[in-house]
Design a protein around this motif. Structure first.
Motif, short mmCIF file in Angstrom:
data_model
loop_
_atom_site.label_atom_id
_atom_site.label_comp_id
_atom_site.label_asym_id
_atom_site.label_seq_id
_atom_site.Cartn_x
_atom_site.Cartn_y
_atom_site.Cartn_z
N THR A 116 -12.07 45.98 25.09
CA THR A 116 -11.36 44.73 24.81
C THR A 116 -10.45 44.92 23.61
O THR A 116 -10.83 45.56 22.63
CB THR A 116 -12.37 43.60 24.53
N LEU A 117 -9.23 44.36 23.67
CA LEU A 117 -8.27 44.54 22.60
C LEU A 117 -8.68 43.78 21.35
O LEU A 117 -9.36 42.76 21.40
CB LEU A 117 -6.88 44.07 23.05
N ARG A 118 -8.23 44.32 20.19
CA ARG A 118 -8.45 43.72 18.87
C ARG A 118 -9.94 43.43 18.63
O ARG A 118 -10.31 42.36 18.19
CB ARG A 118 -7.60 42.46 18.68
N GLN A 119 -10.77 44.41 18.92
CA GLN A 119 -12.20 44.32 18.64
C GLN A 119 -12.53 45.19 17.44
O GLN A 119 -11.91 46.21 17.19
CB GLN A 119 -13.01 44.84 19.83
N LYS A 120 -13.54 44.77 16.68
CA LYS A 120 -14.12 45.64 15.67
C LYS A 120 -15.63 45.65 15.87
O LYS A 120 -16.20 44.73 16.47
CB LYS A 120 -13.78 45.18 14.25
#
Length: 690
Positions: A72-76
């Motif tokens: 998933t994009l923009r995950q940390k």
């Protein structure tokens, strides 16, 4: 113990993860596949049943993989060993860092290794360190733009970075780095190893190869030496490390700290995994049992056994979507904008907001929420009902000649841009004749308000903030011109299009006039658009916007911020004078610093002021070939390269500036013409600049 026993932490509780680590008993044991070890060492040969503290996107899969991100994009994500470790002990009257050793096996999966996420960091941090403020982008979920480089963080890390970021001086997009208190590595090298079997020859490794790779990190407390070694899985540890750096971690680590992993995807589809991990103080890390490690997944078709579970819901969803699409098409025939294409929305569009949510967020677009009126629409402040996120909503004007075209250009241009000095486009909405763009809200408004508003509630910008804003916008333009996948020419750089966030950092916005083209290609001739005072002289002749026409506007912007004057000045006798000409005149007189904003009352760095004025004149040079690129400008501003001396041809600047009144679309002129267009003069000027 099943995988469900892994301790999950909600994203809003990120800061608790390290705090919990501090108060847990040091005598915690590791069970199951991890074995049983003393308090100052541990080993995980797979993570099934492991007592690891997780937050963000991190999870343990049924097979025992520690999955940091799932694509998933923009995950940390963070995974932290729950028991704190004592990293310093008294020695000769001072607290010295103890020797330690750790090893881990990782895998990074990307559909395209050249467009991967932002890698993995093995870190050591105090229990009080707050991870909740870290950014899920190039900051790899560990720091943010403010905390990066802060010595008070007491961070040590080893990064496996799959993306090159110039702001961190990364050497390439596939490197290993030793980090102290931030992501500007004290030492780094391209990923690889020295093969003992091949006579010590260096062999490259691709971090995002999808293959399991082992890393060893060793710190010798006596010699103050950090060694980082890596090799393919099942290969013995090479005798020569990839990195070997002398650094005293006694000045970095706290007495008690926690050790873990951090990762982030940013704007690319990637998955980060850890298969095994071991750690020991004052000795070699325990061996990881390679035979017990889980397998990495593969990108591609799912197992046949999963098809029975996946096909029915997908088919149902497809049927519903098909019915919905037919219904939408029938309704759209009756709508005013049925001729608009939808293909670009699938390819470029960020999140689409519902009109109802935006209507409620802005209280029905009431005038009390109006932030400003621009050439292409009105901007309203709003608060999203559920997330309570503050936003700015731009409604494109109906009577705009190029409203729809500029709306699409803005969505396509900045929907995928990620840079801290660019305003982030959160999404968009289209309803009947209304076109809306949703941005993150900039609490301190536009820069021109702070430069020219004389009211008491808007303080004068001090020099340090002005210099920081100039450097920030320069970094943003460098990203647009050279660092993104396409060349983006902004075409409307000016103080009113620079917004200030809560930290007073400058963000370049309003990409409604932006043009894109591939690196190495030539930009097309187009209509001359922009704002009088910022337009490069050659635009009146060629009508071709290039990065160097942006550089010209940036030069005028620098002078505007430094001098506190608009690009076109009103003289005492009522005439108009270009700000650039006024500064050039002072340069000839040897009084260049007299142009600095008088409202600063002399409270500024003379060296920095002279530098930016000089850069401003270089950028706004009438001959495009004499202007520096944004890459050179950043070197000048960072002190990496002295700017060249000003060229005597600047004496012709005032004459060449007359070209700004020839061939420009009248509807975009923000200032009246200062002189009449003269065909004979333009012919002479054409000979001068060719």
């Amino acid at each position: 113990m099943s995988s469900s026993s892994v301790l999950p932490i909600h994203k809003k509780l990120l800061s608790i993860s390290l705090c919990v680590c501090v108060i847990l008993a040091i005598g915690v044991k590791v069970d199951g596949s991890a074995g049983t070890t003393a308090a100052d060492q541990f080993v995980y040969s797979g993570f099934s049943g492991a007592d690891v503290t997780l937050d963000g996107a991190a999870a343990v899969t049924p097979s025992g993989l520690l999955e940091l991100t799932n694509g998933t994009l923009r995950q940390k994500a963070h995974a932290i060993h729950p028991a704190p470790l004592r990293f310093r002990e008294p020695r000769n009257g001072t607290a010295s860092a103890r020797s330690f050793s750790t090893s881990f096996v990782f895998g990074i999966l990307c559909p395209d290794p050249d467009a991967c996420g932002h890698g993995i960091v093995l870190f050591v941090a105090p229990g009080s360190y707050d991870l909740s403020a870290a950014f899920p982008s190039q900051y790899i979920g560990l720091v943010n733009a403010t905390t990066n480089g802060d010595k008070g963080d007491h961070l040590f890390g080893v990064e496996l970075d799959t993306d090159q970021n110039n702001e961190f001086r990364d050497i390439d997009g596939n490197h290993v780095g030793i980090d102290v208190d931030g992501l500007v590595s004290v030492s780094s090298a391209s990923a690889g190893y020295y093969d003992d079997r091949g006579g010590g020859v260096f062999r490259n490794l691709t971090l995002a190869s999808g293959e399991a790779t082992q890393v060893w990190v060793d710190y010798d407390g006596d010699r103050k030496q950090i060694d980082v070694t890596m090799a393919p899985l099942k290969m013995a540890k090479p005798s020569r490390p990839l990195l070997s750096t002398a650094y005293d971690l006694s000045t970095v680590l706290t007495d008690v700290a926690c050790v873990g992993f951090s990762s982030a995807t940013g704007s690319f589809n990637s998955r980060h995994y850890v298969l095994g991990w071991s750690f020991a103080m004052d000795g070699p890390a325990p061996a990881i049992d390679i035979s017990k490690l889980p397998r990495l997944p593969r990108f591609g078709p799912k197992h046949r056994a999963k098809l029975a579970e996946i096909v029915p819901p997908v088919a149902t969803a497809g049927f519903i979507l098909a019915v919905g699409a037919i219904a939408v098409l029938l309704v759209r025939r009756r709508l005013r904008y049925t001729e608009l294409r939808e293909d670009w929305e699938v390819e470029f569009g960020p999140h689409r907001f519902s009109y109802k949510d935006l209507f409620n967020a802005t209280e029905g677009f009431r005038n009390k929420n109006l932030l400003g009126v621009g050439g292409f629409g009105r901007v309203y402040k709003g608060v999203l009902p559920v997330s309570k996120t503050e936003i700015a909503v731009k409604k494109v004007s109906h009577d705009s000649k190029q409203g729809v075209k500029e709306f699409i250009a803005e969505v396509v241009s900045i929907g995928r841009l990620q840079h801290r000095n660019l305003v982030h486009l959160l999404g968009y909405c289209r309803r009947k004749g209304e076109l809306l763009l949703v941005y993150e809200y900039m609490s301190n408004g536009s820069l021109d308000k702070h430069l020219y508003d004389a009211s008491d509630d808007v303080p004068i910008l001090d020099w340090d903030k002005r210099f920081m804003i100039i450097k920030g916008i320069a970094a943003g333009l460098l990203y647009l011109h050279e660092e993104w996948e396409k060349v983006i020419i902004h075409r409307d750089i000016k103080a009113s299009n620079v917004l200030l966030d809560k930290d007073m950092d400058g963000r370049l916005g309003d990409f409604g006039l932006a043009r894109l083209y591939d690196h190495g290609a030539n930009p097309h001739t187009t209509h001359v658009v922009g704002t009088i005072g910022y337009l490069a002289p050659e635009l009146g002749r060629t009508s071709k916007a290039t990065p160097l026409t942006d550089v010209f506007a940036f030069g005028v912007f620098i002078l505007e911020v430094t001098c506190g004057q608009r690009p076109i000045k009103q003289t005492s006798n009522g005439n108009q004078l270009l700000l650039v000409d006024w500064v050039v005149d002072h340069w000839h007189k040897g009084s260049l610093t007299d142009t600095v904003d008088a409202r600063l009352h002399g409270r500024y760095n003379i060296g920095e002021a002279y530098l930016v004025l000089k850069i401003g004149l270089l950028c706004s040079h009438p001959l495009s070939s004499m202007r520096p690129s944004m890459h050179q400008v950043m070197k000048y501003l960072n002190g990496d390269m002295p700017p060249p001396e000003l060229n005597p041809t600047l004496q012709n600047f005032e004459t060449l500036a007359l070209m700004q009144n020839e061939g420009f679309d009248s509807y975009i002129m923000s200032y009246p013409s200062s002189v009449a267009t003269m065909t004979t003069m333009s012919n002479v000027l054409g000979e001068v600049i060719t």
